[in-house]
Design a protein around this motif. Structure first.
Motif, PDB file in Angstrom:
ATOM      1  N   ARG B  73      64.620  48.976  18.919  1.00 55.41           N
ATOM      2  CA  ARG B  73      64.216  50.234  18.573  1.00 55.41           C
ATOM      3  C   ARG B  73      62.711  50.896  17.649  1.00 55.41           C
ATOM      4  O   ARG B  73      63.023  49.606  16.327  1.00 55.41           O
ATOM      5  CB  ARG B  73      65.563  51.035  18.617  1.00 55.41           C
ATOM      6  N   SER B  74      63.126  51.776  17.751  1.00 51.87           N
ATOM      7  CA  SER B  74      62.399  52.234  16.374  1.00 51.87           C
ATOM      8  C   SER B  74      63.042  51.902  15.189  1.00 51.87           C
ATOM      9  O   SER B  74      64.233  52.673  15.064  1.00 51.87           O
ATOM     10  CB  SER B  74      60.777  52.979  16.439  1.00 51.87           C
ATOM     11  N   HIS B  75      62.672  51.957  13.834  1.00 50.14           N
ATOM     12  CA  HIS B  75      63.586  51.547  12.625  1.00 50.14           C
ATOM     13  C   HIS B  75      62.745  52.861  11.420  1.00 50.14           C
ATOM     14  O   HIS B  75      61.220  52.911  11.855  1.00 50.14           O
ATOM     15  CB  HIS B  75      63.586  50.501  12.484  1.00 50.14           C
ATOM     16  N   HIS B  76      63.685  52.625  10.338  1.00 45.48           N
ATOM     17  CA  HIS B  76      63.096  53.146   8.809  1.00 45.48           C
ATOM     18  C   HIS B  76      61.473  52.793   9.027  1.00 45.48           C
ATOM     19  O   HIS B  76      61.756  51.123   8.619  1.00 45.48           O
ATOM     20  CB  HIS B  76      64.287  53.253   8.245  1.00 45.48           C
ATOM     21  N   SER B  77      61.576  53.838   8.642  1.00 43.49           N
ATOM     22  CA  SER B  77      60.666  53.050   7.279  1.00 43.49           C
ATOM     23  C   SER B  77      60.616  53.304   6.571  1.00 43.49           C
ATOM     24  O   SER B  77      60.641  54.325   4.842  1.00 43.49           O
ATOM     25  CB  SER B  77      58.657  53.753   7.348  1.00 43.49           C
ATOM     26  N   SER B  78      60.689  51.939   4.807  1.00 48.18           N
ATOM     27  CA  SER B  78      61.417  52.114   3.732  1.00 48.18           C
ATOM     28  C   SER B  78      60.820  52.312   2.680  1.00 48.18           C
ATOM     29  O   SER B  78      59.217  51.623   2.805  1.00 48.18           O
ATOM     30  CB  SER B  78      62.453  51.016   3.816  1.00 48.18           C
ATOM     31  N   SER B  79      61.012  51.960   1.858  1.00 45.05           N
ATOM     32  CA  SER B  79      59.883  52.790   0.331  1.00 45.05           C
ATOM     33  C   SER B  79      59.453  51.395   0.450  1.00 45.05           C
ATOM     34  O   SER B  79      58.358  51.548  -0.768  1.00 45.05           O
ATOM     35  CB  SER B  79      60.778  52.658  -0.494  1.00 45.05           C
ATOM     36  N   TRP B  80      60.008  50.429   0.201  1.00 48.30           N
ATOM     37  CA  TRP B  80      59.306  48.756   0.093  1.00 48.30           C
ATOM     38  C   TRP B  80      58.185  48.009   1.395  1.00 48.30           C
ATOM     39  O   TRP B  80      56.818  47.948   0.418  1.00 48.30           O
ATOM     40  CB  TRP B  80      60.423  47.438  -0.146  1.00 48.30           C
ATOM     41  N   ASP B 142      56.934  45.969  10.915  1.00 51.85           N
ATOM     42  CA  ASP B 142      56.664  47.094  12.419  1.00 51.85           C
ATOM     43  C   ASP B 142      55.363  47.003  12.413  1.00 51.85           C
ATOM     44  O   ASP B 142      55.520  48.470  11.714  1.00 51.85           O
ATOM     45  CB  ASP B 142      57.407  47.445  12.813  1.00 51.85           C
TER      46      ASP B 142
END
Lengths: 187, 190
Positions: B73-80, B142
């Protein structure tokens, strides 16, 4: 110092999972699978269902991690996933009957009747104590299991369960009192 | 019946949470009342047996966690992701430069199975770090290359010490010409 005061070495793993990293997911299950199982057992008091419920928990984690807004709160979130999955699994007639028996605070059914002072071998005693723990109300069983399986302190249990430290302590005191009463003459 | 305060102290003692003053208080209670010692010993014994019994209950079966085989599924965009993307781009440049020097354009050809021969074995095996020894993923992003959510780019450190950038399409196989500047693979089960 609380767990949140120090660097959370698991946070990068959780962030990677949030980005769809299966390696990271397997790593998280390896690191934290045991206490998740402990939570499930603590709620259900039934070891036979741990595997199924744990599988459901981790599937939910994988599918729902995008709903976790603050990734640094992953630990209480994972606890809640495990707790809810166990509660769901326990919603059947037999579970309610067991809970009612436990709440009645009567002697545990599965503790074999032994005359006071009779010597039992260690294996039997372990079984008796384990059954007595299973018979505790979930409210008291859960912190007791986390304390004994994970060796967590009051503060760690408090943070994960989201309850005050004093409450953790009170529940442990009561759990021990109930166990002493249940096992009176057997240990 | 024990005083609740003494019960609390006993519980703290068993959990290793007793401070010096409380220990002194408990010691005095033990000297004053033999029942306190009796309850302490009994509780310690129960704790010990419970630890053994619960350990067996929890760890008796350890099934591997099976992930659903559906597309991610679509996931978070994290800061890294941004520094990771920059690092990946640098590594790609270095990687391609290496092949250019070696005249290795042909080595990038995709074989009929859709998997380049230069890819580490990881592409043909289940994704398990334990099984792949020194091969490890060092980054991912992703949809970095084509904006599709169902694809991803993974940076893999191979056991030969080289860094490999692999684009993985979770829906369909991606075939690229030998002049492609990326290595493509397809995971049918991702």
């Amino acid at each position: 110092m609380t767990r949140s005061d120090i660097f959370d070495s698991d946070l990068p793993v959780v962030e990677a999972i949030a980005n769809g990293d299966r390696f990271a997911f397997q790593e998280l299950t390896r690191r934290h699978g045991e206490w998740v199982r402990a939570v499930i057992f603590g709620v259900l008091g039934d070891a036979e269902r741990i595997d199924d419920v744990a599988q459901q928990v981790w599937t939910n984690v994988w599918e729902r991690i995008d709903r976790l807004r603050d990734l640094s709160r992953w630990r209480p979130w994972l606890y809640r996933m495990a707790y809810n999955a166990a509660i769901d699994a326990g919603r059947d007639v037999s579970r309610r009957r067991k809970a009612a028996e436990a709440l009645s605070n009567g002697p545990c059914e599965r503790v074999a009747p032994h005359a006071p002072g009779e010597e039992l071998d260690r294996a039997e005693k372990v079984e008796q104590v384990t059954n007595a723990v299973k018979g505790l109300p979930a409210l008291y069983r859960e912190p007791f299991v986390l304390r004994h399986l994970q060796g967590w302190g009051y503060r760690e249990i408090s943070e994960v369960m989201g309850i005050p430290v004093d409450t953790v302590e009170t529940r442990l005191v009561r759990a021990r009192r109930m166990l002493r009463e249940k096992l009176n003459g057997h240990i | 019946m024990l005083d609740e305060r003494i019960e609390l102290l006993i519980s703290r003692e068993l959990d290793g949470e007793l401070n010096a003053d409380e220990r002194m208080e408990l010691d005095k209670a033990i000297l004053r009342d033999p029942e306190v010692r009796e309850v302490l010993d009994k509780s310690r014994r129960i704790d010990e047996l419970a630890g053994v019994g619960l350990g067996v209950q929890i760890t008796a079966t350890t099934e591997p966690v099976e992930l659903p085989s559906q597309p991610l599924r679509s996931h978070h965009s994290s800061s890294w992701w941004l520094p990771a993307s920059v690092a990946a781009a640098i590594m790609v440049a270095a990687f391609l430069g290496l092949f250019t020097q070696k005249g290795g354009g042909d080595r990038l050809a995709v074989n009929p199975s859709g998997v380049s021969p230069i890819l580490p074995d990881i592409v043909n095996q289940p994704l398990s770090p334990r099984e792949n020894g020194p091969i490890r993923q060092v980054g991912s992003r992703d949809g970095m290359m084509n904006g599709r959510r169902d694809s991803g780019v993974f940076t893999i450190l191979g056991e030969d010490g080289n860094l490999y950038l692999i684009q993985i399409d979770r829906v369909q196989a991606v075939q690229k010409t030998p002049t492609s500047r990326l290595v493509h693979a397809s995971y049918g089960d991702l």
